[in-house]
Design an enzyme around this catalytic site. Structure first.
Site, PDB file in Angstrom:
ATOM      1  N   GLY B 182      23.029   9.716  54.133  1.00  8.88           N
ATOM      2  CA  GLY B 182      23.832   9.565  52.921  1.00  8.88           C
ATOM      3  C   GLY B 182      24.260   8.142  52.620  1.00  8.88           C
ATOM      4  O   GLY B 182      24.804   7.884  51.560  1.00  8.88           O
ATOM      5  N   SER B 208      12.447  10.753  60.222  1.00  7.27           N
ATOM      6  CA  SER B 208      11.849  11.356  59.031  1.00  7.27           C
ATOM      7  C   SER B 208      11.589  10.274  57.995  1.00  7.27           C
ATOM      8  O   SER B 208      12.094   9.166  58.085  1.00  7.27           O
ATOM      9  CB  SER B 208      12.797  12.391  58.467  1.00  7.27           C
ATOM     10  OG  SER B 208      14.030  11.774  58.169  1.00  7.27           O
ATOM     11  N   ALA B 210      12.084   9.313  53.901  1.00  6.63           N
ATOM     12  CA  ALA B 210      13.111   9.586  52.902  1.00  6.63           C
ATOM     13  C   ALA B 210      12.771  10.874  52.158  1.00  6.63           C
ATOM     14  O   ALA B 210      11.611  11.122  51.831  1.00  6.63           O
ATOM     15  CB  ALA B 210      13.179   8.440  51.908  1.00  6.63           C
ATOM     16  N   THR B 212      15.531  12.317  49.784  1.00  8.01           N
ATOM     17  CA  THR B 212      16.234  12.004  48.533  1.00  8.01           C
ATOM     18  C   THR B 212      16.804  10.590  48.547  1.00  8.01           C
ATOM     19  O   THR B 212      17.415  10.169  47.575  1.00  8.01           O
ATOM     20  CB  THR B 212      17.397  12.992  48.310  1.00  8.01           C
ATOM     21  OG1 THR B 212      18.233  12.932  49.476  1.00  8.01           O
ATOM     22  CG2 THR B 212      16.903  14.410  48.132  1.00  8.01           C
ATOM     23  N   SER B 213      16.636   9.857  49.637  1.00  6.59           N
ATOM     24  CA  SER B 213      17.204   8.513  49.748  1.00  6.59           C
ATOM     25  C   SER B 213      16.135   7.466  49.433  1.00  6.59           C
ATOM     26  O   SER B 213      14.964   7.799  49.313  1.00  6.59           O
ATOM     27  CB  SER B 213      17.729   8.320  51.171  1.00  6.59           C
ATOM     28  OG  SER B 213      16.644   8.199  52.069  1.00  6.59           O
ATOM     29  N   THR B 217      14.039   5.960  58.152  1.00  8.41           N
ATOM     30  CA  THR B 217      13.658   5.046  59.227  1.00  8.41           C
ATOM     31  C   THR B 217      12.138   4.970  59.343  1.00  8.41           C
ATOM     32  O   THR B 217      11.582   3.882  59.552  1.00  8.41           O
ATOM     33  CB  THR B 217      14.298   5.506  60.560  1.00  8.41           C
ATOM     34  OG1 THR B 217      15.715   5.362  60.428  1.00  8.41           O
ATOM     35  CG2 THR B 217      13.814   4.677  61.728  1.00  8.41           C
ATOM     36  N   ASP B 270      23.321  21.747  51.975  1.00  7.57           N
ATOM     37  CA  ASP B 270      23.301  21.194  53.320  1.00  7.57           C
ATOM     38  C   ASP B 270      24.622  21.604  53.959  1.00  7.57           C
ATOM     39  O   ASP B 270      25.511  20.800  54.135  1.00  7.57           O
ATOM     40  CB  ASP B 270      23.159  19.661  53.223  1.00  7.57           C
ATOM     41  CG  ASP B 270      22.607  19.070  54.505  1.00  7.57           C
ATOM     42  OD1 ASP B 270      22.314  19.835  55.429  1.00  7.57           O
ATOM     43  OD2 ASP B 270      22.475  17.836  54.580  1.00  7.57           O
ATOM     44  N   SER B 278      19.967  22.386  62.304  1.00  2.48           N
ATOM     45  CA  SER B 278      18.775  21.608  62.006  1.00  2.48           C
ATOM     46  C   SER B 278      18.686  20.368  62.904  1.00  2.48           C
ATOM     47  O   SER B 278      17.677  20.113  63.553  1.00  2.48           O
ATOM     48  CB  SER B 278      18.815  21.210  60.529  1.00  2.48           C
ATOM     49  OG  SER B 278      17.825  20.276  60.227  1.00  2.48           O
ATOM     50  N   LYS B 302      28.234  11.923  52.567  1.00  2.00           N
ATOM     51  CA  LYS B 302      28.089  13.380  52.682  1.00  2.00           C
ATOM     52  C   LYS B 302      29.410  14.027  53.067  1.00  2.00           C
ATOM     53  O   LYS B 302      29.744  15.111  52.595  1.00  2.00           O
ATOM     54  CB  LYS B 302      27.038  13.733  53.737  1.00  2.00           C
ATOM     55  CG  LYS B 302      25.619  13.612  53.233  1.00  2.00           C
ATOM     56  CD  LYS B 302      24.647  14.281  54.200  1.00  2.00           C
ATOM     57  CE  LYS B 302      23.228  14.117  53.682  1.00  2.00           C
ATOM     58  NZ  LYS B 302      22.219  14.539  54.664  1.00  2.00           N
TER      59      LYS B 302
END
Lengths: 521, 521
Positions: B182, B208, B210, B212-213, B217, B270, B278, B302
């Site tokens: 976030g 992971s 992106a 939605t960002s 990384t 979320d 998760s 978030k």
């Protein structure tokens, strides 16, 4: 994100069942540049129209090539353009009501405007299946209060077409009858409609086809007459006969509800709030002013206890009152199927036997239809309370209901040959002596469906025993009818595992049956 | 219902994103006879395999002809047969766990076996998108208690692959670091991993991309090195360097979670329970034994309040304890982005500046990375409490972290040419004099995405002012970098509407900033 880019529309013949889907090739420069992913929501602009759609990424040139925008049948209809028309796409902003959806998911109460904006977006196909499922689950049981159900119902009416029978036929009082469902063989509409029409009332009935049951009223009426009627034809039939028994699928009366049902059905969710909004919005949109609503109660019915039935009844009454619909709720015996036959052909046979006064006619179906018709007749300001039943019985016994039904059938278009029940048969036998102390509606419906109903209209069950009947080992409980050998075997195998009847001792019978008193109404 | 009928499989190149879809022609005799409808759930039998799939009805012979069974890419992979192989279909029984799903929808608490059976069915692709959405909404906020989250996490671990670094590398203590996300620019992993590896700890980090960002990384590391590594190669790199910074997408560590994310993402749901299950299931499946978890708190993070952060922290701790994961939760300042750059190339630049001791390096990123690395180093039984930070700083300042990072980059495969930030630039200026009193993480992330990040790695923002900085009218607040003119204009237009910075008077600053004290940790 990024600019809109021009593509050529290609109609892709896939029926996505009310969801707008677009298909784009993996190698399409627009997909790559804009970073569209599978299941991205995109805006499609074409010919001054904008629709929202879900993206499926394709790797097969036979479906779409790199510069084409494949659109599903639903999306194609909504865009209303030619194959080959140019279109552009862009990342979609979320539908305007998504904020309200999230508040509902978090358990908040929604106001009138918020519900209206959700229903507007749903009717405009701006919600994906995933978002629809989220709304259905979030508004499930205990989540909608009475005010919200009123607003939801109003919103559903507002986005659809609304019939005005005063204008069409010059009749202000429009009666209707509805059952919340769940009871096999419960084909009372096909008796009630000709009875009340013979009394002089306007009763333009639209019904659904079976979704999860072995027969809907539309499926059963279709054994006798055409039911898929263009709107203008239906109006003419109502002018001529005061009634109809048509399929309601083409009327677009509650488009948001039709879309919601496309996720409620696979999820088997039918919460009180949604049920009330769905039923009342459709009835009010169909122009009904007076409604008798049948709520069957029983251990394998949709409503399983009197307490639950009372709560549901009050919710229906509250919403109907706020929307100025005259409503009379009847709690009925839902502990076993109604009539003998289950499946379109067998149920049509029962109905015609009752209308013809055939001694073989199922008395429970006759009795229930008379009681419901009586309540509808009492909506007539000239009928005294308590007299409806007798008027209905006179109309039925005099043959006037049969004549009315024949007029309706002829007006809709009589089927030349009424099919016989499926020739392949198997009897399911009692495995012991005893009294029938319970019948499982769900199991019996399932076996009728396994036999082929409603897709095979002649398939289904013919019930030979009912609650309270004494049987000896080897007596047939019911007969399975099928048209295909494989269906017959499939249904028989399931019936032999669990036939849906429970035998026991007379003392185990619910008191009302043991004493011969009718359960409710 | 009805017999199974034989059809010829045709692979249909449509990516349905983890949902099994089959395509059958409207005129297929099987569709007609069995009464399959659009969106029916069907069982596909082929080569001894059975899968569940959703039916799309097709009217285009180019997609499937009347005797073919079209199967989507996902379904085709799961069946594992050749194009043209014979298959049969039947109406699907509902997945075994659907009863449990309905109990959850009604608000009941589920037991361990029920959650396990749901997660097993999800991992086996037996749930449709609609059913997945129902599960996600039903388990949303307030619905899962702590025990349920433990069971959900365990179930998710059980259906996936689980790495065992003891066996692979002979190392028992495996440290990891995770941020719930976030905060734009928060690229601490790329600093923390080389620092703790230089200390001698095993830190095989999978990240992971992106969703939605503007950058994940994996996206940022990919600017410098290959990140899509086959499992055996990743193990070898970890043997050689004690660490990696790889993309975790191929590892199949939590397949049920990957599928759930496919509906959580479009719904933007979320919830705490889902987030905990998760994150912890993926970490435990990846073989981590010790985890530092970063929860940023701020008005546009978030987690928006300390009370909410504390509740979330306790839930993480409870579940971790029951699953024997050593967990150290850090609540961090989430009121503004971290570092200067936002977007893969710009964030990679920040990381390398910190590692190289460049005076231009963002001090907040350096400071936060040292604090997190220090907490991880304190998992080492030989390190005294409170000494971790200094050890981390020594490793960074001595250049050992840079050497370690270079070793990791070389092992993964160094990118020959590190791209420069996008050449097209626009500066966003202060419209008045004042002090920066608030920054909107969501708005800033959105503008960086509009500029093209992460699909265009060189696109993004370079922040020139931060909370507490004084500006005069006309001072640049940040610089937009883009590669395409249209993207630059799009981002600039949005930034000019609302740039994400709020200017005010120094007294409006939160106390901790005014006094120069670090907010948390």
């Amino acid at each position: 994100m990024t600019q809109r880019s021009t593509l050529k529309i290609r109609r892709v013949g896939i029926d996505t069942w009310r969801e707008n889907v677009v298909y784009m090739h993996r190698d399409c420069p627009v997909v790559r540049a804009a970073g569209f992913q599978a299941l991205s929501k995109v805006e499609v602009h074409a010919n001054g129209q904008v629709i929202l759609a879900v993206l499926n990424v394709v790797s097969d040139e036979r479906i779409v090539s790199a510069c084409e925008l494949g659109v599903s049948e639903d999306a194609f209809r909504r865009l209303g353009v030619e194959d080959g028309h140019s279109a552009s796409i862009a990342h979609a902003e979320p539908a305007r009501s998504i904020g309200a959806l999230h508040r509902k998911i978090s358990g908040e109460r929604l106001g009138k405007d918020e519900l209206a904006s959700i229903i507007r977006d749903i009717a405009d196909a701006r919600y994906s299946k995933i978002e629809l499922a989220a709304f259905v689950v979030a508004t499930n049981q205990y989540e909608l209060d009475r005010e919200e159900v009123v607003h939801l119902t109003e919103a559903m009416i507002d986005v659809g077409r609304r019939l005005n029978w005063q204008r069409e036929v010059g009749h202000g009082l429009v009666v209707d009858k509805h059952c919340i469902g769940g009871i096999p063989g419960n084909r009372t509409s096909m008796l009630v409609v000709p009875i009340v029409a013979a009394h002089g009332m306007l009763c333009p009935k639209t019904s659904s086809r079976a979704i999860t049951s072995p027969a809907g009223t539309a499926d059963t009426m279709e054994v006798l007459a055409q039911v898929e009627l263009p709107f203008e034809r239906m109006v003419q039939i109502v002018r001529d006969t005061r009634a109809c028994l048509a399929w309601g699928g083409t009327a677009d009366l509650s488009p948001a509800d039709d879309i919601l049902i496309s996720v409620e059905r696979p999820l088997s969710i039918d919460s009180p709030g949604q049920m009330v909004a769905s039923i009342l919005s459709k009835k009010i949109a169909a122009g009904s002013t007076h409604l008798v609503l049948d709520i069957p109660v029983g251990p394998s019915a949709k409503v399983r206890s009197m307490a639950e039935a009372q709560r549901l009844k009050k919710l229906f009454e509250y919403v109907a009152k706020h929307l100025r619909l005259q409503l009379d709720v009847v709690l009925s015996d839902g502990r076993q199927p109604i009539g003998h036959g289950i499946g379109p052909v067998l149920e049509a046979r029962d109905v015609m036997q009752v209308l013809q006064g055939d001694p073989a006619a199922p008395q429970d179906l006759r009795q229930k239809a008379l009681r419901l018709a009586g309540r509808m007749i009492e909506f007539d300001p000239d009928v005294r309370g308590g007299e409806g039943f007798q008027i209905a019985r006179d109309i039925l016994d005099s043959g006037r209901a049969l004549a009315q039904m024949n007029a309706i059938i002829d007006a809709q278009g009589r089927r030349a040959d009424v099919p016989a029940a499926g020739a392949l048969q198997a009897e399911i036998l009692a495995l012991e002596d005893g009294v029938v102390v319970a019948m499982d509606n769900l199991r019996i419906a399932r076996i009728a469906r396994l036999a082929g109903a409603p897709q095979v209209p002649a398939a289904g069950l013919d019930l030979l025993k009912r609650l309270g009947d004494s049987v000896v080992k080897g007596d047939p409980l019911y007969r399975i009818h099928a048209q295909y050998e494989a269906d017959l075997q499939f249904a028989r195998t399931h019936a032999e595992k669990d036939c849906g009847y429970r035998l026991g001792r007379a003392e185990q019978l619910p008191h009302e049956f043991a004493s011969g008193v009718l359960f409710m109404m």
